[in-house]
Every structure is written in structure tokens, then in C-alpha cells.
Design a protein around this motif. Structure first.
Motif, short mmCIF file in Angstrom:
data_model
loop_
_atom_site.label_atom_id
_atom_site.label_comp_id
_atom_site.label_asym_id
_atom_site.label_seq_id
_atom_site.Cartn_x
_atom_site.Cartn_y
_atom_site.Cartn_z
N SER A 57 0.87 -1.28 0.10
CA SER A 57 -0.09 0.11 0.06
C SER A 57 1.02 1.19 0.01
CB SER A 57 -0.90 0.05 1.25
OG SER A 57 0.05 0.05 2.41
N LEU A 58 0.31 2.40 0.28
CA LEU A 58 0.89 3.77 -0.02
C LEU A 58 1.76 3.95 1.34
CD1 LEU A 58 -1.54 6.36 -1.41
CD2 LEU A 58 0.75 5.09 -2.71
N GLU A 59 1.50 3.40 2.43
CA GLU A 59 1.89 3.43 3.80
C GLU A 59 2.97 2.30 3.99
OE1 GLU A 59 0.28 3.50 8.42
OE2 GLU A 59 -1.09 2.93 6.99
N HIS A 60 2.72 1.20 3.39
CA HIS A 60 3.81 0.09 3.41
C HIS A 60 3.94 -0.26 1.88
CE1 HIS A 60 3.38 0.03 7.58
NE2 HIS A 60 2.09 -0.20 7.57
N LEU A 61 5.03 0.23 1.36
CA LEU A 61 5.39 -0.15 -0.06
C LEU A 61 5.37 -1.36 -0.68
CD1 LEU A 61 7.73 2.75 -0.93
CD2 LEU A 61 5.23 2.79 -1.46
#
Length: 282
Positions: A57-61
């Protein structure tokens, strides 16, 4: 003819500039990865069970692992460790290769012994010998570094041995011997400057092999300790979760390792072109 003669230097200059630019970009990228890994405190890679096995995700690439740890941070830390181990192992391996090659140039008996040692070590599968050395030294980073160094010197030693033999037949070396110069002086003043290109390129080309073999034996459980943030450890641990659909645990770390190995391989080829102009025409 005059226009063609003007174009050739321009083409050579453009090729040299492209080679230098590519080398600088690769070096900067590798330095950035290593510097980033040094800035990461292992204690900052915190567990968070509420974020277990989260997809990218954008928080955890790169997603999170089974303990909720950020996989991007772990991967960068692991790549930095691989660069450190690969650098030490390849430098030590090159030193061994140089020592072996120069011993072979002393006399015919030294050459026979070194030729036998090169063939002996080259005949043993790298991975098997590396595992044996690593186990004997108690595994861990030191065991892996020494194991890789002791198993990857043969190719460079063979190249240096042939180069030194050819240099020793040259007129200026024979003239130096007639003037009473000792073998150490000849090696330092005449031989070493002519083989320094092969040593530099050979060291760079050993680098990707060292990194891959370090990751391989760590993956198999014979390398770095499980608490180390190594790519081999990450890939080994991810095998238990692939069947649950957590593909990102293996894909991203494996892909980053492959990219880094390819970058070192390209770097070695480009440095060889830069130091040896005859290679640039091929």
C-alpha cells in the motif's frame, strides 16, 4: 575520409561519456541504498500484530510481514548488509587471487602448485565448499565472508596468472632482470601496474556472485543468524506464508536482490570498458 576520421573521436568521446555517466549513476544508487540501510536502526523495525501480512500500500510499499513489520524497511536493511558482506568478501577474494598469481610467477614449481590449487578449488562446487567453510567457522557474518572469499578467487587468479606469464616474457622485464632487479621490485614496478585493471574489474565481477551465494546459504540455514536482517533470512521465512497468498514477502525482497546483483554486473562491465578501451569496441 576526413569526415570519417573526425566522427570516430567524437563517437569514442560520446561512448566514454555515456560509460562514465552510467557508472556514476549506478554507484550513486548503490551508495544511496547502503547509506539508507545504515540510517535504519534495527530497533525501529517494530512489530505490530494489528498489521500482520498487509498487502502493499502507500503506507507500506512492500507490505508487512507476519509480525506486522514494514517489509520495505527490512528489505533496505537487508540489502545494506548484503553490500557490506559482498564488499569485504570480494576484496578478500581478490587479495587471495593476487597472492596466488604472484606466487605462480616466482618459478615453475610455484606455478605448478598454484595451477593445481586453482584447478582443485575450481572443481569443487562453490555452494558446497562455502557451506562447509561457513559451518566450520560457526556460521554468522564472519563465516560467510571468509567462505565466500575462499571460494571465489579461482577465476581471477587464473586470469592474472596468464597475464603475468605474458608480461614476464616482455623485453623490459627481461632487461630489468639482467640489471639485477629482484622479483619483488619487478612485480611492483612492472607487473602490478599492468594487471591493476584486471584486479579492479575482477573484484567488481566477484561482487554479484558473493551477494548471491551469501543469500543462498543464508536461505538454506547455513549462513547468517536468523536475527540478522538479511535477504536470505527474509526469503527463507517467507516460504511459510506464500501458500496463504502473501506473495509480497518473497517477490519484493527477491526482486530487489536481483536488481542489485544486475547493477553490480553492469558496473563491472562498464568499468572494464572505461579502463580497457579495446573492450568498448565490442
Amino acid at each position: 575520409m576526413s569526415s570519417l576520421s573526425m566522427l570516430n573521436p567524437l563517437n569514442s568521446m560520446n561512448l566514454r561519456q555515456k560509460t562514465i555517466t552510467l557508472i556514476v549513476l549506478i554507484v550513486l544508487l548503490l551508495v544511496l541504498v547502503y547509506a539508507s540501510s545504515l540510517s535504519i536502526d534495527p530497533a525501529s523495525i517494530l512489530t505490530n500484530f494489528t498489521l500482520r501480512n498487509q498487502p502493499p500500500s502507500l503506507e507500506h510499499l512492500f507490505g508487512t510481514d507476519w509480525l506486522g513489520r514494514d517489509m520495505f524497511t527490512r528489505t533496505i536493511k537487508g540489502l545494506g548488509l548484503s553490500i557490506f558482506i559482498g564488499a569485504l568478501a570480494s576484496i578478500l577474494s581478490s587479495i587471495i587471487a593476487m597472492i596466488m598469481a604472484f606466487i605462480s610467477s616466482v618459478n615453475k614449481y610455484g606455478d605448478l602448485v598454484m595451477a593445481w590449487l586453482i584447478d582443485f578449488f575450481a572443481s569443487i562446487p562453490h555452494l558446497l565448499l562455502l557451506i562447509m567453510i561457513s559451518i566450520c567457522l560457526g556460521k554468522g557474518a564472519m563465516g560467510v565472508i571468509i567462505g565466500v572469499a575462499c571460494t571465489h578467487w579461482t577465476s581471477l587468479a587464473r586470469v592474472l596468472r596468464v597475464e603475468i606469464k605474458e608480461i614476464k616474457t616482455s623485453e623490459y622485464v627481461q632487461l630489468a632482470e639482467r640489471f639485477g632487479k629482484n622479483k619483488l621490485w619487478i612485480a611492483k614496478e612492472h607487473i602490478l601496474p599492468l594487471v591493476i585493471t584486471q584486479i579492479i574489474v575482477g573484484t567488481l565481477l566477484i561482487f554479484p556472485h558473493a551477494i548471491m551465494h551469501e543469500a543462498s546459504i543464508t536461505f538454506l540455514g547455513f549462513g547468517l543468524s536468523p536475527h540478522e536482517p538479511a535477504i536470505g533470512i527474509i526469503l527463507s521465512e517467507s516460504m511459510s506464508y506464500l501458500t496463504t497468498g502473501a506473495w509480497w514477502l518473497a517477490v519484493f525482497p527477491g526482486l530487489m536482490l536481483l536488481i542489485m546483483v544486475l547493477l553490480f554486473d553492469i558496473l563491472g562491465e562498464e568499468v572494464e570498458k572505461l579502463l580497457d578501451p579495446t573492450k568498448a569496441q565490442k
